[in-house]
Structure formats: C-alpha cells, structure tokens
Design a protein around this motif. Sequence first.
Motif, PDB file in Angstrom:
ATOM      1  N   ASN A 239       0.829  -1.212   0.000  1.00 27.43           N
ATOM      2  CA  ASN A 239       0.000   0.000   0.000  1.00 27.43           C
ATOM      3  C   ASN A 239       0.860   1.259   0.000  1.00 27.43           C
ATOM      4  O   ASN A 239       0.585   2.230  -0.705  1.00 27.43           O
ATOM      5  N   VAL A 240       1.908   1.244   0.813  1.00 29.73           N
ATOM      6  CA  VAL A 240       2.810   2.396   0.895  1.00 29.73           C
ATOM      7  C   VAL A 240       3.522   2.598  -0.436  1.00 29.73           C
ATOM      8  O   VAL A 240       3.636   3.731  -0.940  1.00 29.73           O
ATOM      9  N   ALA A 241       3.994   1.508  -1.032  1.00 27.40           N
ATOM     10  CA  ALA A 241       4.725   1.604  -2.293  1.00 27.40           C
ATOM     11  C   ALA A 241       3.847   2.170  -3.404  1.00 27.40           C
ATOM     12  O   ALA A 241       4.289   2.994  -4.211  1.00 27.40           O
ATOM     13  N   ILE A 242       2.592   1.745  -3.452  1.00 29.24           N
ATOM     14  CA  ILE A 242       1.684   2.249  -4.479  1.00 29.24           C
ATOM     15  C   ILE A 242       1.372   3.724  -4.245  1.00 29.24           C
ATOM     16  O   ILE A 242       1.345   4.526  -5.192  1.00 29.24           O
ATOM     17  N   MET A 243       1.157   4.120  -3.004  1.00 31.38           N
ATOM     18  CA  MET A 243       0.857   5.518  -2.710  1.00 31.38           C
ATOM     19  C   MET A 243       2.004   6.436  -3.110  1.00 31.38           C
ATOM     20  O   MET A 243       1.787   7.588  -3.517  1.00 31.38           O
ATOM     21  N   GLU A 244       3.235   5.947  -3.013  1.00 35.39           N
ATOM     22  CA  GLU A 244       4.375   6.766  -3.426  1.00 35.39           C
ATOM     23  C   GLU A 244       4.307   7.104  -4.912  1.00 35.39           C
ATOM     24  O   GLU A 244       4.793   8.162  -5.333  1.00 35.39           O
ATOM     25  N   ILE A 245       3.729   6.225  -5.710  1.00 34.22           N
ATOM     26  CA  ILE A 245       3.559   6.505  -7.139  1.00 34.22           C
ATOM     27  C   ILE A 245       2.324   7.358  -7.382  1.00 34.22           C
ATOM     28  O   ILE A 245       2.347   8.316  -8.172  1.00 34.22           O
ATOM     29  N   LEU A 246       1.230   7.038  -6.696  1.00 31.97           N
ATOM     30  CA  LEU A 246      -0.026   7.756  -6.926  1.00 31.97           C
ATOM     31  C   LEU A 246       0.067   9.238  -6.571  1.00 31.97           C
ATOM     32  O   LEU A 246      -0.697  10.051  -7.111  1.00 31.97           O
ATOM     33  N   THR A 247       0.969   9.606  -5.691  1.00 28.90           N
ATOM     34  CA  THR A 247       1.081  11.007  -5.272  1.00 28.90           C
ATOM     35  C   THR A 247       2.060  11.806  -6.129  1.00 28.90           C
ATOM     36  O   THR A 247       2.283  12.987  -5.870  1.00 28.90           O
ATOM     37  N   LEU A 248       2.642  11.194  -7.157  1.00 28.86           N
ATOM     38  CA  LEU A 248       3.563  11.916  -8.038  1.00 28.86           C
ATOM     39  C   LEU A 248       2.787  12.850  -8.962  1.00 28.86           C
ATOM     40  O   LEU A 248       1.625  12.616  -9.300  1.00 28.86           O
ATOM     41  N   ASP A 249       3.463  13.879  -9.404  1.00 27.69           N
ATOM     42  CA  ASP A 249       2.869  14.836 -10.339  1.00 27.69           C
ATOM     43  C   ASP A 249       3.187  14.396 -11.765  1.00 27.69           C
ATOM     44  O   ASP A 249       3.977  15.032 -12.477  1.00 27.69           O
ATOM     45  N   VAL A 250       2.564  13.294 -12.180  1.00 28.33           N
ATOM     46  CA  VAL A 250       2.739  12.766 -13.533  1.00 28.33           C
ATOM     47  C   VAL A 250       1.360  12.403 -14.083  1.00 28.33           C
ATOM     48  O   VAL A 250       0.376  12.347 -13.352  1.00 28.33           O
ATOM     49  N   SER A 251       1.316  12.138 -15.368  1.00 28.69           N
ATOM     50  CA  SER A 251       0.037  11.861 -16.014  1.00 28.69           C
ATOM     51  C   SER A 251      -0.479  10.473 -15.661  1.00 28.69           C
ATOM     52  O   SER A 251       0.264   9.602 -15.197  1.00 28.69           O
ATOM     53  N   GLU A 252      -1.767  10.277 -15.917  1.00 27.30           N
ATOM     54  CA  GLU A 252      -2.365   8.966 -15.708  1.00 27.30           C
ATOM     55  C   GLU A 252      -1.725   7.923 -16.610  1.00 27.30           C
ATOM     56  O   GLU A 252      -1.540   6.776 -16.213  1.00 27.30           O
ATOM     57  N   ASP A 253      -1.347   8.332 -17.828  1.00 22.72           N
ATOM     58  CA  ASP A 253      -0.682   7.410 -18.745  1.00 22.72           C
ATOM     59  C   ASP A 253       0.661   6.955 -18.186  1.00 22.72           C
ATOM     60  O   ASP A 253       1.021   5.779 -18.299  1.00 22.72           O
ATOM     61  N   ALA A 254       1.411   7.871 -17.575  1.00 20.37           N
ATOM     62  CA  ALA A 254       2.697   7.508 -16.980  1.00 20.37           C
ATOM     63  C   ALA A 254       2.508   6.508 -15.852  1.00 20.37           C
ATOM     64  O   ALA A 254       3.293   5.558 -15.701  1.00 20.37           O
ATOM     65  N   MET A 255       1.480   6.707 -15.034  1.00 17.53           N
ATOM     66  CA  MET A 255       1.210   5.764 -13.952  1.00 17.53           C
ATOM     67  C   MET A 255       0.806   4.405 -14.498  1.00 17.53           C
ATOM     68  O   MET A 255       1.229   3.368 -13.980  1.00 17.53           O
ATOM     69  N   ASN A 256       0.002   4.397 -15.546  1.00 18.80           N
ATOM     70  CA  ASN A 256      -0.398   3.130 -16.150  1.00 18.80           C
ATOM     71  C   ASN A 256       0.806   2.391 -16.716  1.00 18.80           C
ATOM     72  O   ASN A 256       0.885   1.157 -16.656  1.00 18.80           O
ATOM     73  N   ARG A 257       1.756   3.142 -17.255  1.00 18.49           N
ATOM     74  CA  ARG A 257       2.972   2.510 -17.778  1.00 18.49           C
ATOM     75  C   ARG A 257       3.780   1.848 -16.663  1.00 18.49           C
ATOM     76  O   ARG A 257       4.186   0.693 -16.773  1.00 18.49           O
ATOM     77  N   VAL A 258       4.028   2.584 -15.578  1.00 18.64           N
ATOM     78  CA  VAL A 258       4.884   2.043 -14.528  1.00 18.64           C
ATOM     79  C   VAL A 258       4.199   0.903 -13.789  1.00 18.64           C
ATOM     80  O   VAL A 258       4.843  -0.077 -13.391  1.00 18.64           O
ATOM     81  N   PHE A 259       2.885   0.986 -13.615  1.00 17.60           N
ATOM     82  CA  PHE A 259       2.153  -0.045 -12.883  1.00 17.60           C
ATOM     83  C   PHE A 259       1.908  -1.305 -13.708  1.00 17.60           C
ATOM     84  O   PHE A 259       1.849  -2.401 -13.141  1.00 17.60           O
ATOM     85  N   ASN A 260       1.765  -1.187 -15.021  1.00 19.18           N
ATOM     86  CA  ASN A 260       1.269  -2.323 -15.793  1.00 19.18           C
ATOM     87  C   ASN A 260       1.999  -2.537 -17.124  1.00 19.18           C
ATOM     88  O   ASN A 260       2.567  -3.595 -17.353  1.00 19.18           O
ATOM     89  N   LYS A 261       1.984  -1.530 -17.994  1.00 17.97           N
ATOM     90  CA  LYS A 261       2.489  -1.731 -19.350  1.00 17.97           C
ATOM     91  C   LYS A 261       3.968  -2.098 -19.379  1.00 17.97           C
ATOM     92  O   LYS A 261       4.373  -3.027 -20.085  1.00 17.97           O
ATOM     93  N   ASN A 262       4.792  -1.343 -18.650  1.00 17.14           N
ATOM     94  CA  ASN A 262       6.229  -1.610 -18.676  1.00 17.14           C
ATOM     95  C   ASN A 262       6.594  -2.965 -18.074  1.00 17.14           C
ATOM     96  O   ASN A 262       7.332  -3.747 -18.692  1.00 17.14           O
ATOM     97  N   PRO A 263       6.112  -3.295 -16.856  1.00 16.74           N
ATOM     98  CA  PRO A 263       6.428  -4.623 -16.321  1.00 16.74           C
ATOM     99  C   PRO A 263       5.925  -5.757 -17.207  1.00 16.74           C
ATOM    100  O   PRO A 263       6.599  -6.780 -17.349  1.00 16.74           O
TER     101      PRO A 263
END
Length: 273
Positions: A239-263
């Motif tokens: 939960n902590v690790a995910i929140m560290e990404i969710l609170t970044l000032d980046v686009s939704e597409d960037a978050m989708n990439r780091v969470f799913n597309k890239n891995p």
Amino acid sequence: MLELEHGFRVVDCHAHLDHNEMAVTTYGRDTGPDELERECHQAGIVRAAISPSPHTEAKGYLRANNAVARLSVDRPFLAFARLNGALDATGGPVATVRNMRATRANYHTRPGDIEQYAYDNRFHGFVLDPALDGLPDEEVVAELAVVDLPVVVDCREEFPPSAAERALLGEGFPVILSGFGGYPMDRNRMVDSLALLDSYDRLYLDTWAVRSRELLERGLLEYPDRILFGSGTPVVHPNVAIMEILTLDVSEDAMNRVFNKNPMRVIPGFAPQ
C-alpha cells in the motif's frame, strides 16, 4: 488495512517470500504466502514477482527457489529464482586475486541450473545480489543470455551500478536494477542508474524504496518505457509503495505505464490470463 481504490491494473516486479516456518522464525520475517497474497489484494496488485529473501548464512538457494515456485502455484505470483556465484563482486585488487583462484562450489549456481529454472516457464526470471551472494561466472552469464529472462539486480555500496555495467549489462538479457540502483536517499547511485538508461536498451529500473519524488518523476518523464513498479514487500508494505507513485505529479498514462504496461512488456507472465 483498508483496500486502496486507484483504478489501475498493478503488477509488482519486486517482492520477497520466506518459504517456510523455519525461515520465518530464523530470520524474523512474518509474511508467509497467504498474508502476502492478502496484502497484494488489499493494495490492488493483481500479480507479483516473488523470490526468496536473501540469506547470507545459507549455502545456496536451490531449496528456497523450489519452495517459492511451489508456493506460487494457484496464487497470483510469478516465481523468480535467486542466484549466487563464486566470484567476488566488490572490485579492487583483493577481489581480482580471489577471482583468479575462484572455483564453483556445489551450492553455487551452474549453467544447467539456469536451463532447468527456465524450463516450461517454471521461473519467470532471476534475482542477483552480487555483494551478498557473489557473482556468477562467465558460463552462467552466457546461459542467462541463452534463456533471455529478466534478471533483477540489487546494487549496494559494494556493488554500485557501475559494477553492474561492467559485469552484467550488454550481455544479451534484460536487467532490472532494483530501487533505481540504490537505497533510500542514495541519490548518487540512483542518478548513475538513470544515466545508464541512455546506453543500454534492455536496462530497466524498479521503484522499490525510491523516496525521492524528484527522481521518480524524472524517471517516469524522461524514460517512460523503462521504469517498473516494484514494492519490495515485505520490507515495504505494498500500500505504501503504491501511494508513493499515486502522489507523483505525472500523467495517468505515466502511472499506467509504470504499474502495468512496462512490467508486462519485460515480464510476459504479467499479461492478463
């Protein structure tokens, strides 16, 4: 802990699992497979790549690797095999002399072990912590190139990203430097790892315990296809690790990439079933 509501498909490329009750008692861990599965579910992680926790007192990881593979069956886990080697990875003249005389012991990873680990997708990748477990020899590294599975590499003070570059990068298989190649607030090594992305197409960084918002945002903006989400659980709660990404000032597409597309691109086993 309450379940997170974030709306992303999340896969985790960096998790550890102690494989039996004795390991939990001996090494002080308290996260078994059922609890890990429950915590991942609460955090919204649909699949996680797991490997045995590092234990410098152990002579090899064969039993631990086999146990992790067994515990992954019918759970949302992808097993990664932890490797070791006879070579001193710390560098310097003393290490050079040691490596000239180094011979593979029966508990060190052999080329045949790599082939067996990769057989029939039993393991989806490998984990190396050269500063703790030694570095595999050239024959093992060559076999890693043959099977072409991703290798997660832990960089420590004794084995910085520059040492990983000399020993492992450009050998033909994808490499994921854990935690941007450093440890929390170890900015210099993390910056060095980001710079290496310009030179190696099959190099990736995972986000485990990267506490610098600026570095995380820079990585996601400048290298949108090369950053993978890794929680580092159980050391860091997912939960902590995910929140560290969710609170970044980046686009939704960037978050989708780091969470799913890239891995998913680096580790095909993460693809939806």
